[in-house]
Motif scaffolding. Structure first.
Motif, PDB file in Angstrom:
ATOM      1  N   ILE A  17     -31.029  29.114 -39.506  1.00 12.27           N
ATOM      2  CA  ILE A  17     -31.213  28.204 -38.369  1.00 12.27           C
ATOM      3  C   ILE A  17     -30.760  28.874 -37.066  1.00 12.27           C
ATOM      4  CG2 ILE A  17     -30.483  26.028 -37.290  1.00 12.27           C
ATOM      5  CD1 ILE A  17     -30.073  24.914 -40.198  1.00 12.27           C
ATOM      6  N   ALA A  18     -29.569  29.495 -37.084  1.00 13.73           N
ATOM      7  CA  ALA A  18     -29.031  30.108 -35.863  1.00 13.73           C
ATOM      8  C   ALA A  18     -29.950  31.221 -35.368  1.00 13.73           C
ATOM      9  CB  ALA A  18     -27.624  30.639 -36.128  1.00 13.73           C
ATOM     10  N   GLY A  23     -34.028  32.661 -31.510  1.00 16.47           N
ATOM     11  CA  GLY A  23     -35.223  33.503 -31.435  1.00 16.47           C
ATOM     12  C   GLY A  23     -34.936  34.985 -31.629  1.00 16.47           C
ATOM     13  N   ILE A  24     -34.050  35.297 -32.582  1.00 14.90           N
ATOM     14  CA  ILE A  24     -33.665  36.692 -32.820  1.00 14.90           C
ATOM     15  C   ILE A  24     -34.546  37.291 -33.926  1.00 14.90           C
ATOM     16  CG2 ILE A  24     -31.774  38.228 -33.489  1.00 14.90           C
ATOM     17  CD1 ILE A  24     -29.827  35.989 -32.556  1.00 14.90           C
ATOM     18  N   PRO A  25     -35.298  38.337 -33.609  1.00 15.94           N
ATOM     19  CA  PRO A  25     -36.153  38.955 -34.642  1.00 15.94           C
ATOM     20  C   PRO A  25     -35.301  39.575 -35.741  1.00 15.94           C
ATOM     21  CG  PRO A  25     -36.535  39.929 -32.428  1.00 15.94           C
ATOM     22  CD  PRO A  25     -35.316  39.085 -32.338  1.00 15.94           C
ATOM     23  N   HIS A  26     -35.729  39.400 -36.990  1.00 11.49           N
ATOM     24  CA  HIS A  26     -34.950  39.941 -38.112  1.00 11.49           C
ATOM     25  C   HIS A  26     -35.810  39.969 -39.367  1.00 11.49           C
ATOM     26  CE1 HIS A  26     -34.701  35.569 -38.553  1.00 11.49           C
ATOM     27  NE2 HIS A  26     -34.516  35.783 -39.837  1.00 11.49           N
ATOM     28  N   GLY A  27     -35.416  40.798 -40.305  1.00 12.14           N
ATOM     29  CA  GLY A  27     -36.032  40.784 -41.624  1.00 12.14           C
ATOM     30  C   GLY A  27     -35.179  39.962 -42.575  1.00 12.14           C
ATOM     31  N   THR A  28     -35.785  39.559 -43.700  1.00 12.61           N
ATOM     32  CA  THR A  28     -35.033  38.777 -44.698  1.00 12.61           C
ATOM     33  C   THR A  28     -35.150  39.446 -46.061  1.00 12.61           C
ATOM     34  OG1 THR A  28     -35.497  36.739 -43.484  1.00 12.61           O
ATOM     35  CG2 THR A  28     -34.763  36.502 -45.762  1.00 12.61           C
ATOM     36  N   VAL A  29     -34.029  39.624 -46.726  1.00  9.73           N
ATOM     37  CA  VAL A  29     -34.004  40.201 -48.071  1.00  9.73           C
ATOM     38  C   VAL A  29     -33.516  39.127 -49.025  1.00  9.73           C
ATOM     39  CG1 VAL A  29     -33.059  42.030 -49.528  1.00  9.73           C
ATOM     40  CG2 VAL A  29     -33.364  42.420 -47.061  1.00  9.73           C
ATOM     41  N   ILE A  70     -20.760  35.032 -38.926  1.00 13.39           N
ATOM     42  CA  ILE A  70     -22.052  35.578 -38.493  1.00 13.39           C
ATOM     43  C   ILE A  70     -22.588  34.773 -37.302  1.00 13.39           C
ATOM     44  CG2 ILE A  70     -24.466  35.929 -39.170  1.00 13.39           C
ATOM     45  CD1 ILE A  70     -23.404  36.385 -42.076  1.00 13.39           C
ATOM     46  N   ILE A  71     -22.464  33.463 -37.378  1.00 15.36           N
ATOM     47  CA  ILE A  71     -22.998  32.623 -36.292  1.00 15.36           C
ATOM     48  C   ILE A  71     -22.194  32.830 -35.003  1.00 15.36           C
ATOM     49  CG2 ILE A  71     -23.395  30.228 -35.543  1.00 15.36           C
ATOM     50  CD1 ILE A  71     -24.068  29.632 -38.550  1.00 15.36           C
ATOM     51  N   GLU A  72     -20.873  32.997 -35.120  1.00 14.38           N
ATOM     52  CA  GLU A  72     -20.060  33.319 -33.924  1.00 14.38           C
ATOM     53  C   GLU A  72     -20.505  34.676 -33.353  1.00 14.38           C
ATOM     54  OE1 GLU A  72     -17.543  31.631 -32.367  1.00 14.38           O
ATOM     55  OE2 GLU A  72     -16.857  30.115 -33.786  1.00 14.38           O
ATOM     56  N   GLU A  76     -22.037  35.399 -29.660  1.00 14.42           N
ATOM     57  CA  GLU A  76     -21.469  36.352 -28.692  1.00 14.42           C
ATOM     58  C   GLU A  76     -22.488  37.410 -28.281  1.00 14.42           C
ATOM     59  OE1 GLU A  76     -17.786  37.753 -30.453  1.00 14.42           O
ATOM     60  OE2 GLU A  76     -16.751  35.904 -29.926  1.00 14.42           O
ATOM     61  N   THR A  77     -23.326  37.849 -29.226  1.00 11.98           N
ATOM     62  CA  THR A  77     -24.284  38.915 -28.895  1.00 11.98           C
ATOM     63  C   THR A  77     -25.568  38.359 -28.275  1.00 11.98           C
ATOM     64  OG1 THR A  77     -25.144  38.846 -31.163  1.00 11.98           O
ATOM     65  CG2 THR A  77     -23.433  40.481 -30.700  1.00 11.98           C
ATOM     66  N   HIS A  78     -25.899  37.113 -28.566  1.00 10.32           N
ATOM     67  CA  HIS A  78     -27.113  36.468 -28.038  1.00 10.32           C
ATOM     68  C   HIS A  78     -26.746  35.083 -27.527  1.00 10.32           C
ATOM     69  CE1 HIS A  78     -28.554  39.551 -30.827  1.00 10.32           C
ATOM     70  NE2 HIS A  78     -29.727  39.512 -30.225  1.00 10.32           N
ATOM     71  N   PRO A  79     -26.097  35.016 -26.354  1.00 13.94           N
ATOM     72  CA  PRO A  79     -25.511  33.734 -25.904  1.00 13.94           C
ATOM     73  C   PRO A  79     -26.529  32.613 -25.634  1.00 13.94           C
ATOM     74  CG  PRO A  79     -24.695  35.609 -24.588  1.00 13.94           C
ATOM     75  CD  PRO A  79     -25.808  36.125 -25.431  1.00 13.94           C
ATOM     76  N   GLU A  80     -27.795  32.959 -25.433  1.00 15.53           N
ATOM     77  CA  GLU A  80     -28.775  31.920 -25.077  1.00 15.53           C
ATOM     78  C   GLU A  80     -29.835  31.737 -26.149  1.00 15.53           C
ATOM     79  OE1 GLU A  80     -28.603  29.896 -22.478  1.00 15.53           O
ATOM     80  OE2 GLU A  80     -26.780  30.876 -21.771  1.00 15.53           O
ATOM     81  N   PRO A  81     -30.234  30.498 -26.447  1.00  9.41           N
ATOM     82  CA  PRO A  81     -29.550  29.253 -26.090  1.00  9.41           C
ATOM     83  C   PRO A  81     -28.233  29.135 -26.846  1.00  9.41           C
ATOM     84  CG  PRO A  81     -31.327  28.817 -27.634  1.00  9.41           C
ATOM     85  CD  PRO A  81     -31.407  30.269 -27.313  1.00  9.41           C
ATOM     86  N   PRO A  82     -27.219  28.526 -26.218  1.00  7.34           N
ATOM     87  CA  PRO A  82     -25.886  28.476 -26.838  1.00  7.34           C
ATOM     88  C   PRO A  82     -25.796  27.500 -28.008  1.00  7.34           C
ATOM     89  CG  PRO A  82     -25.885  27.248 -24.787  1.00  7.34           C
ATOM     90  CD  PRO A  82     -27.250  27.867 -24.900  1.00  7.34           C
TER      91      PRO A  82
END
Lengths: 214, 214
Positions: A17-18, A23-29, A70-72, A76-82
């Motif tokens: 969800i976070a 909107g952070i691009p990522h892969g899923t394993v 991880i969510i914190e 911190e690394t992607h503050p928006e949207p908070p």
């Protein structure tokens, strides 16, 4: 970024969800918690997370475990949207609600805990289901009260936008339904969850929508 | 600030350490978890914390619960000396270790959980003690590994100064000893705990040093 996830893990769902909300691009394993005796116990996975639990987030060559850590980190690394309000008191309140789920409900109904109840403590399905429902209810009762005090009781646990607390709520409500908990006493939580599940960050990341869903 | 505390609660001890480490003046209100059927169940206490658990920190007319939410609040309102490293990855790692204790060890050996094991699940003292030791060991094994990877294995869990993770470790080690867990496999944790207990913030806040100690 790479997320090690299991479709039904509510801790992994929180991180899904976070990531989606920000909107952070990522892969899923996918890591199957039951197949092969539990893939989280493999040597290669223990290298990523010595606890042998999902989720793990890999970023920049490092692997982090514990969904709220991880969510914190994402906050911190992607503050928006908070996912936390700007004021100290608000942040404390949101973390209080999130931890009320992450510490005091979820760990008591984790797969490994239920395995211990069924194994060494020789408990049957009935007492195990009662145990799960008891601890969810113990956590939902105060959360319902806090939702009424600090949110609108209809759309979010705190204030008027999605926070870390909502991120923990939706997966826990899903779990409560799986265990057939009577949700009538928690009308604020039910309304908030219904609203959250209309948001793409929540609906697209739900267990059934995962590639590894069964 | 006013801290609602019980001398033996390890969650309350975490906050006592953080307050002492940061040198924050505060009053302490003892809440006896056993006497009077548990003072945390009183109506006035439930008003402060609907969960009916210690600790609660009262500040500026607001009452906050959940020890890690309180410690994050203290970290934000009183940044010096810090309990989190400055870099994102370090902060995530420290929170991972703290949550590994606060979510995956401590809630499983909480008073209310042991009461349920002894009550509805009809478990005797032996199986209850085995349960407690099992979950502490399950949490200490990966923490020992992380301490060796990310700390010096002798003085702190992470890096070279006190963090939120150390704040969680000392009370959990105290608990492990109370339950007679064999600590030989955790030589890094034992060494780190021994170092921490030489620091006034840890030694002056220990259960035996509290006004409500028995």
């Amino acid at each position: 970024m790479k997320l090690f996830s299991y479709f039904r893990s509510s801790a992994a769902w929180r991180v899904r969800i976070a990531l989606a909300y920000k909107g952070i691009p990522h892969g899923t394993v996918p890591v199957h918690l039951v197949r092969d005796g539990g893939q989280q116990h493999s040597e290669s996975y223990r290298e990523l997370n010595p606890q042998g639990l999902v989720p793990v987030l890999e970023d920049d060559g490092q692997a982090f475990a514990q969904s709220l850590a991880i969510i914190e980190y994402l906050e911190e690394t992607h503050p928006e949207p908070p996912l936390l309000p700007p004021d100290f008191a608000g942040r404390a309140r949101v973390r209080q609600m999130a931890l009320g789920i992450a510490c005091d409900i979820h760990p008591l109904q984790n797969l490994r805990v239920l395995d211990y109840l069924r194994g060494p403590l020789a408990q049957g399905d009935g007492p195990v289901a009662d145990w799960v429902r008891h601890w969810i209810a113990e956590g939902f009762r105060p959360l319902e009260e806090l939702a009424r005090r600090h949110g609108d009781g209809r759309t979010h646990l705190y204030g008027g936008s999605v926070t870390m607390a909502d991120v923990c709520l939706a997966p826990q409500m899903y779990n409560a339904r799986r265990w057939h908990l009577d949700l009538k006493p928690y009308s604020a939580l039910v309304a908030i969850d219904a609203h959250l599940m209309t948001l793409p960050a929540f609906s697209t990341t739900r267990p059934e929508a995962q590639a590894d869903a069964e």
